[in-house]
Design a protein around this motif. Structure first.
Motif, PDB file in Angstrom:
ATOM      1  N   LYS A  48      44.497  14.970 -13.462  1.00 27.81           N
ATOM      2  CA  LYS A  48      45.559  15.521 -14.312  1.00 27.81           C
ATOM      3  C   LYS A  48      46.910  14.898 -14.007  1.00 27.81           C
ATOM      4  O   LYS A  48      47.844  15.040 -14.762  1.00 27.81           O
ATOM      5  N   ARG A  51      50.835  16.159  -9.645  1.00 26.48           N
ATOM      6  CA  ARG A  51      51.867  15.972  -8.619  1.00 26.48           C
ATOM      7  C   ARG A  51      52.901  14.935  -9.066  1.00 26.48           C
ATOM      8  O   ARG A  51      54.109  15.204  -9.020  1.00 26.48           O
ATOM      9  N   HIS A  80      47.191  12.383  -2.733  1.00 27.12           N
ATOM     10  CA  HIS A  80      46.258  13.359  -3.331  1.00 27.12           C
ATOM     11  C   HIS A  80      44.849  12.756  -3.453  1.00 27.12           C
ATOM     12  O   HIS A  80      43.855  13.391  -3.085  1.00 27.12           O
ATOM     13  N   ARG A  99      36.029  14.775 -10.855  1.00 26.37           N
ATOM     14  CA  ARG A  99      36.634  14.244 -12.079  1.00 26.37           C
ATOM     15  C   ARG A  99      35.563  13.746 -13.046  1.00 26.37           C
ATOM     16  O   ARG A  99      35.704  12.686 -13.680  1.00 26.37           O
TER      17      ARG A  99
HETATM   18  C1  GRG Z   1      40.750  13.833   7.041  1.00 26.56           C
HETATM   19  C2  GRG Z   1      38.219  13.921   6.731  1.00 26.56           C
HETATM   20  C3  GRG Z   1      39.549  14.389   6.375  1.00 26.56           C
HETATM   21  C4  GRG Z   1      39.675  15.306   5.421  1.00 26.56           C
HETATM   22  C5  GRG Z   1      40.960  15.795   4.985  1.00 26.56           C
HETATM   23  C6  GRG Z   1      43.338  16.577   3.805  1.00 26.56           C
HETATM   24  C7  GRG Z   1      42.047  16.788   3.145  1.00 26.56           C
HETATM   25  C8  GRG Z   1      40.851  16.074   3.573  1.00 26.56           C
HETATM   26  C9  GRG Z   1      41.895  17.609   2.139  1.00 26.56           C
HETATM   27  C10 GRG Z   1      43.034  18.358   1.609  1.00 26.56           C
HETATM   28  C11 GRG Z   1      42.630  19.572   0.968  1.00 26.56           C
HETATM   29  C12 GRG Z   1      42.330  19.431  -0.477  1.00 26.56           C
HETATM   30  C13 GRG Z   1      41.409  18.405  -0.992  1.00 26.56           C
HETATM   31  C14 GRG Z   1      42.873  20.306  -1.258  1.00 26.56           C
HETATM   32  C15 GRG Z   1      42.510  20.267  -2.671  1.00 26.56           C
HETATM   33  C16 GRG Z   1      43.527  20.876  -3.490  1.00 26.56           C
HETATM   34  C17 GRG Z   1      43.106  20.805  -4.927  1.00 26.56           C
HETATM   35  C18 GRG Z   1      43.267  22.047  -5.717  1.00 26.56           C
HETATM   36  C19 GRG Z   1      42.612  19.706  -5.469  1.00 26.56           C
HETATM   37  C20 GRG Z   1      42.333  19.511  -6.911  1.00 26.56           C
HETATM   38  O1  GRG Z   1      43.533  19.072  -7.482  1.00 26.56           O
HETATM   39  P1  GRG Z   1      43.666  18.773  -9.037  1.00 26.56           P
HETATM   40  O2  GRG Z   1      43.058  19.916  -9.810  1.00 26.56           O
HETATM   41  O3  GRG Z   1      42.728  17.500  -9.201  1.00 26.56           O
HETATM   42  O4  GRG Z   1      45.078  18.447  -9.329  1.00 26.56           O
HETATM   43  P2  GRG Z   1      42.845  16.291 -10.231  1.00 26.56           P
HETATM   44  O5  GRG Z   1      41.474  15.675 -10.220  1.00 26.56           O
HETATM   45  O6  GRG Z   1      43.222  16.813 -11.576  1.00 26.56           O
HETATM   46  O7  GRG Z   1      43.873  15.373  -9.672  1.00 26.56           O
END
Ligand code: GRG
Length: 296
Positions: A48, A51, A80, A99
């Motif tokens: 999307k 950010r 992200h 996605r």
């Molecule tokens: C270092 C192995 C290692 C892992 C770390 C930091 C991390 C991985 C993960 C962060 C946490 C995380 C993935 C949170 C997700 C937040 C979230 C709601 C993601 C989805 O975001 P959208 O809906 O996705 O904006 P799109 O695909 O639209 O960009």
């Protein structure tokens, strides 16, 4: 009375602008080509771009145009995308779809996916530290803001807390800590970085930061809701993964109806922070509303 912006059209247009820019970053793949292919695979998927769009919208709120902000906005999407790749790995959430396509490690293998994530994260800071036509002080503040939001005091810390809370009976205080750190801090950084391009006062920056944290938390509350009540076809990944991993979520603690109410009231708190500071921000208000009503 101010005209309400057509936020869906704005998001669609800015999403295309951001994707076009991202597609230039690794257009001439370096060596080894497989690493760059894997990076492009995740970076150019159908996200999307929320950010970077928030970063651009915050800058526009204070009168700065999209062209000036795009390199920094791209840095937010790079961080992200790295987090999504790592989050999907078998040692973290073990997801097969993202996605609407197979996850990075399903296509390129775990080792390449891990490295592609590392490379995107590192490139975010290469991107944000290039000449941006602003003062060195402001640029350092941006770099610090992104690093703080992405690391142990932000997203990585939140992810660790999220993993530790699986299969436990955590409470709302812990859940809010997880969601604020895992998701909201990067969204907060997006609007703060956008505002730093302008001559926003410290009072305005504080209000924008409050807006970003609230809208970021509301975004993750809706994410929890979508994982129960959303459509797999729309969100591009299977629903029910929080249940499978026994995650601590809002629907689990307060039920589906209260989850939606909390998303709405949390977003409103963010919008009120802007209003109280006297900031005219119809675009940021409309994006806040979009975050709560989104279906993907
Ligand atoms: C270092 C192995 C290692 C892992 C770390 C930091 C991390 C991985 C993960 C962060 C946490 C995380 C993935 C949170 C997700 C937040 C979230 C709601 C993601 C989805 O975001 P959208 O809906 O996705 O904006 P799109 O695909 O639209 O960009």
């Amino acid at each position: 009375m101010a005209v309400k912006p057509d936020v869906d059209a704005y998001i669609a247009e800015m999403g295309r602008t951001v994707t076009d820019y991202l597609s230039t970053l690794f257009a001439n793949p370096g060596r080894p080509a497989r690493l760059f292919e894997s990076m492009n695979y995740s970076l150019l998927g159908a996200g999307k771009r929320l950010r970077p769009i928030l970063c651009i919208a915050a800058a526009e709120t204070f009168g700065v145009g999209v062209d000036k902000v795009l390199p920094a906005a791209a840095a937010l999407e790079l961080v992200h995308c790295y987090s999504l790749i790592h989050d999907d790995l078998p040692i973290i959430d073990n997801d097969d779809l993202r996605r609407g396509r197979p996850t990075n490690h399903k296509v390129y293998g775990d080792a390449t996916a891990l490295l592609a994530g590392d490379a995107l994260l590192t490139y975010a800071f290469e991107q944000l530290s290039q000449p941006l036509g602003i003062s060195a002080d402001k640029q350092l503040q941006m770099i610090h803001t992104l690093a703080h939001a992405a690391g142990a005091y932000g997203m990585v810390g939140g992810q660790q807390a999220d993993i530790l809370a699986e299969h436990t009976d955590g409470d709302l205080e812990l859940l809010q800590f997880i969601h604020v750190h895992k998701t909201a801090k990067l969204i907060q950084a997006s609007v703060v970085i956008g505002s730093l391009f302008a001559n926003a006062s410290s009072q305005e920056l504080d209000a924008v930061a409050k807006y970003g944290l609230s809208v970021g938390l509301a975004f993750q509350i809706v994410d929890d809701w979508l994982d129960v009540a959303g459509s797999e076809a729309e969100i591009g990944k299977p629903v029910g993964s929080d249940e499978r991993l026994q995650k601590l979520t809002y629907p689990r603690l307060v039920g589906l109806e209260k989850t939606r109410e909390l998303a709405e009231s949390t977003m409103q708190e963010g919008v009120e922070a802007l209003t109280s500071a006297g900031i005219q921000a119809p675009l940021l208000e409309a994006i806040g509303e979009y975050v709560v009503r989104r279906t993907r």
